[in-house]
Enzyme design. Sequence first.
Site, short mmCIF file in Angstrom:
data_model
loop_
_atom_site.label_atom_id
_atom_site.label_comp_id
_atom_site.label_asym_id
_atom_site.label_seq_id
_atom_site.Cartn_x
_atom_site.Cartn_y
_atom_site.Cartn_z
CD GLU A 159 52.77 44.63 2.34
OE1 GLU A 159 53.19 44.11 3.39
OE2 GLU A 159 52.14 45.71 2.31
CB CYS A 194 53.83 48.13 3.68
SG CYS A 194 52.22 48.92 3.97
CE LYS A 232 55.41 45.11 6.26
NZ LYS A 232 53.97 44.97 5.93
#
Length: 545
Positions: A43, A149, A112
């Site tokens: 990330e 994540c 994300k």
Amino acid sequence: MKINFLVAQLESSVGNIEQNYQKIKKVFLEAEKKKFDFLISTELALSGYPPKDLLLREDFINSTKFYINKLKDLTNKKKCNLCLGSPYLRNKELYNSILIFNGGKIMQIINKTILPNYGVFDEKRYFNSGDVGSNIFHYKNQKICFLICEDFWNIKFVKSQLIHKPDVIIVVNASPFEKKKYQERIYTAQEVVKKSGCTIIYSNLTNAQDDLVFDGGSFCMSKNQKIIYQAPFFEENNLEVTFPPKKKELSKVDDTKEHMITYKALVYSLRKYLSKSGFKKVLIGISGGIDSALCATIACDAIGSSNVSGYLLPSKYTSKESIKDAQKLSKNLNINLKNIDIEKILDSYNKQLNPHFKGYSKDITEENLQSRVRGSLLMSLSNKFKHLLITTGNKSELAVGYSTLYGDMCGGFSVLKDVYKTEVFELAKWRNQSTNKYFKLKKKKLIPNNIIIKEPTAELKENQKDSDSLPPYSILDKILYFLIDEGIPKNVIIKKGFEERLVNEIWNMLKKSEFKRYQSAIGPKVSRMSFDNDRRFPIVNDYKI
């Protein structure tokens, strides 16, 4: 249809975009040469994690855009897909993204969606949330689902992607280390595998940034919920994964036992903080107590004994036992222990202060003065020799204010800041029985047993013990854990067998010491509730539990 993935578990440095680019470029060219189908980064690998308010700078974002284009161009006439974690500006909105490059083009952008805004995370301050659309990338008749994540940790979001029936799930992370966090990752991956029936490839950053430690440990979990590929912890590594996987369960996943991985996290954090800050050596005040003994051992394991300097600064209250223990520890660690007697300095201070203190009896002021003399001397040595001064206080002391501003709190890095006193003893015992190839010192039994078994004392007055001012650490740390780490109400703590009077007393000490913690040195986060960024209490507040 076989797909070969290469997971690039790299140490991406915050702000050093050129260096991060060069690392990604190098491993991508290796992946292309070895005919991998995908290179998977971690990330925000291009910017480093967490970039914080650098993301608010136009020049920083422009720099990431420049290197995004360079990496896109790098893939021209290449077959390997490059999956890059990076900030990405689109229509004047910034996203935490995965950019998939192939043939000199951006094939897909995945943003994300679930932005964490708790603990150390402030992602809603910087990023826009991606649309809840499809995170599926099609390749060789396979559906590859990409999660970034927190998207992986949100089961509701995961279910929104499972309706697309993916064949494999790729999770890119910059997941900070905490005790038992690895086990939580495995448990969550198992839950996702149960619901999806998919193989999971989990990439995780390894690095240390300020107070955060990233442990790496990237892995692949098969459909039967077993780890079949595992990258090492706290080091750069390129993890090769074949899908569908042919390997069976790994016989052993090393370094996941709590004391081992916590100790390695402390060593790694100090090592990285030194190298990134430009320090090559450290300096430690060694008292003959357990905290400075563990700090000195961690420092020697991190950068080698030749780069660690120890100073003993005794007063008339320093026992012969402590001096002997400090000398024995230094010998075991192979560090040079120098002695500066502070008694004459204290006498000089007291002579200057006596006229002003006339009519007042001696109290904690004189005790703190000893600590401040030591702090001043150690800081002077640190400045002169350009060594980083390690402050040796632990989480228990910092919690209740059992420390002196501009005294024992002096220093540039607080190794044990997130480690309770009882844990200090446990880690010392563990290190005496264990070593690891990762440590510079390969010896065991480094900390003299007398340091471990003797009753803790600050030795600032005659026959002083920590227990004169504090409950036994075995009780104190449990109550502190419930108040700080768990944040549970007083009545629940009382039901666990603790006196209401004691809980109130500890809460008041905790509350009144907030101003000290705001002025304390940075230290590595190893628990889920550290004092640096996890816990943000007002300095002055009148709340009573």
